[in-house]
Design a protein around this motif. Structure first.
Motif, PDB file in Angstrom:
ATOM      1  N   GLU A 170       3.986   1.121  -9.508  1.00  0.00           N
ATOM      2  CA  GLU A 170       4.471   1.780  -8.288  1.00  0.00           C
ATOM      3  C   GLU A 170       4.620   0.766  -7.164  1.00  0.00           C
ATOM      4  O   GLU A 170       5.601   0.782  -6.425  1.00  0.00           O
ATOM      5  CB  GLU A 170       3.528   2.898  -7.866  1.00  0.00           C
ATOM      6  N   ASP A 171       3.648  -0.122  -7.015  1.00  0.00           N
ATOM      7  CA  ASP A 171       3.714  -1.160  -5.988  1.00  0.00           C
ATOM      8  C   ASP A 171       4.901  -2.087  -6.233  1.00  0.00           C
ATOM      9  O   ASP A 171       5.582  -2.477  -5.291  1.00  0.00           O
ATOM     10  CB  ASP A 171       2.427  -1.966  -5.948  1.00  0.00           C
ATOM     11  N   ALA A 172       5.149  -2.437  -7.485  1.00  0.00           N
ATOM     12  CA  ALA A 172       6.276  -3.310  -7.822  1.00  0.00           C
ATOM     13  C   ALA A 172       7.589  -2.633  -7.466  1.00  0.00           C
ATOM     14  O   ALA A 172       8.482  -3.264  -6.890  1.00  0.00           O
ATOM     15  CB  ALA A 172       6.243  -3.676  -9.301  1.00  0.00           C
ATOM     16  N   GLU A 173       7.714  -1.362  -7.770  1.00  0.00           N
ATOM     17  CA  GLU A 173       8.947  -0.635  -7.443  1.00  0.00           C
ATOM     18  C   GLU A 173       9.158  -0.588  -5.934  1.00  0.00           C
ATOM     19  O   GLU A 173      10.282  -0.752  -5.457  1.00  0.00           O
ATOM     20  CB  GLU A 173       8.906   0.779  -8.024  1.00  0.00           C
ATOM     21  N   GLU A 174       8.089  -0.371  -5.184  1.00  0.00           N
ATOM     22  CA  GLU A 174       8.196  -0.367  -3.719  1.00  0.00           C
ATOM     23  C   GLU A 174       8.595  -1.749  -3.204  1.00  0.00           C
ATOM     24  O   GLU A 174       9.371  -1.869  -2.263  1.00  0.00           O
ATOM     25  CB  GLU A 174       6.883   0.089  -3.077  1.00  0.00           C
ATOM     26  N   PHE A 175       8.064  -2.778  -3.830  1.00  0.00           N
ATOM     27  CA  PHE A 175       8.405  -4.146  -3.445  1.00  0.00           C
ATOM     28  C   PHE A 175       9.883  -4.417  -3.691  1.00  0.00           C
ATOM     29  O   PHE A 175      10.580  -4.962  -2.829  1.00  0.00           O
ATOM     30  CB  PHE A 175       7.526  -5.134  -4.221  1.00  0.00           C
ATOM     31  N   TYR A 176      10.386  -4.026  -4.865  1.00  0.00           N
ATOM     32  CA  TYR A 176      11.811  -4.224  -5.168  1.00  0.00           C
ATOM     33  C   TYR A 176      12.688  -3.487  -4.166  1.00  0.00           C
ATOM     34  O   TYR A 176      13.715  -4.007  -3.716  1.00  0.00           O
ATOM     35  CB  TYR A 176      12.146  -3.741  -6.585  1.00  0.00           C
ATOM     36  N   LYS A 177      12.299  -2.276  -3.810  1.00  0.00           N
ATOM     37  CA  LYS A 177      13.064  -1.501  -2.827  1.00  0.00           C
ATOM     38  C   LYS A 177      13.072  -2.187  -1.467  1.00  0.00           C
ATOM     39  O   LYS A 177      14.092  -2.234  -0.791  1.00  0.00           O
ATOM     40  CB  LYS A 177      12.501  -0.086  -2.696  1.00  0.00           C
ATOM     41  N   LEU A 178      11.918  -2.704  -1.071  1.00  0.00           N
ATOM     42  CA  LEU A 178      11.811  -3.405   0.205  1.00  0.00           C
ATOM     43  C   LEU A 178      12.723  -4.628   0.234  1.00  0.00           C
ATOM     44  O   LEU A 178      13.463  -4.842   1.197  1.00  0.00           O
ATOM     45  CB  LEU A 178      10.369  -3.844   0.444  1.00  0.00           C
ATOM     46  N   VAL A 179      12.673  -5.439  -0.810  1.00  0.00           N
ATOM     47  CA  VAL A 179      13.501  -6.642  -0.865  1.00  0.00           C
ATOM     48  C   VAL A 179      14.973  -6.255  -0.802  1.00  0.00           C
ATOM     49  O   VAL A 179      15.751  -6.848  -0.044  1.00  0.00           O
ATOM     50  CB  VAL A 179      13.188  -7.477  -2.126  1.00  0.00           C
TER      51      VAL A 179
END
Length: 82
Positions: free
Chosen positions: A6-15
């Motif tokens: 979930e954190d990785a997906e949020e990170f990808y969205k942020l980038v």
């Protein structure tokens, strides 16, 4: 779902959100930008920028993008710059 995932997906969205913001500020279309940054496929770039079809920018992409935009890499990956 796994918290790390979930954190990785949020990170990808942020980038992706940050890349889009700075691309738009530069006044370039997705086509122009993707070509100038060195993507072979505008479709792939668009999928990464919009987090579609499981695509996201990898580290090399983000480094190239930051270099082209002439911004510190941290601006694209830092949650504080949302």
């Amino acid at each position: 779902m796994n918290k790390l995932y979930e954190d990785a997906e949020e990170f990808y969205k942020l980038v992706s959100k940050n890349v889009k913001k700075y691309r738009q500020e530069k006044g370039e279309s997705q086509l122009e930008f993707s070509q100038n940054v060195g993507f072979n496929s505008v479709s792939f770039y668009c999928d990464c920028e919009n987090n579609k079809n499981g695509k996201h920018f990898n580290l090399i992409h983000v480094v190239r993008i930051a270099d082209y935009l002439e911004v510190d890499l941290n601006i694209l990956i830092d949650f504080k710059h949302k």
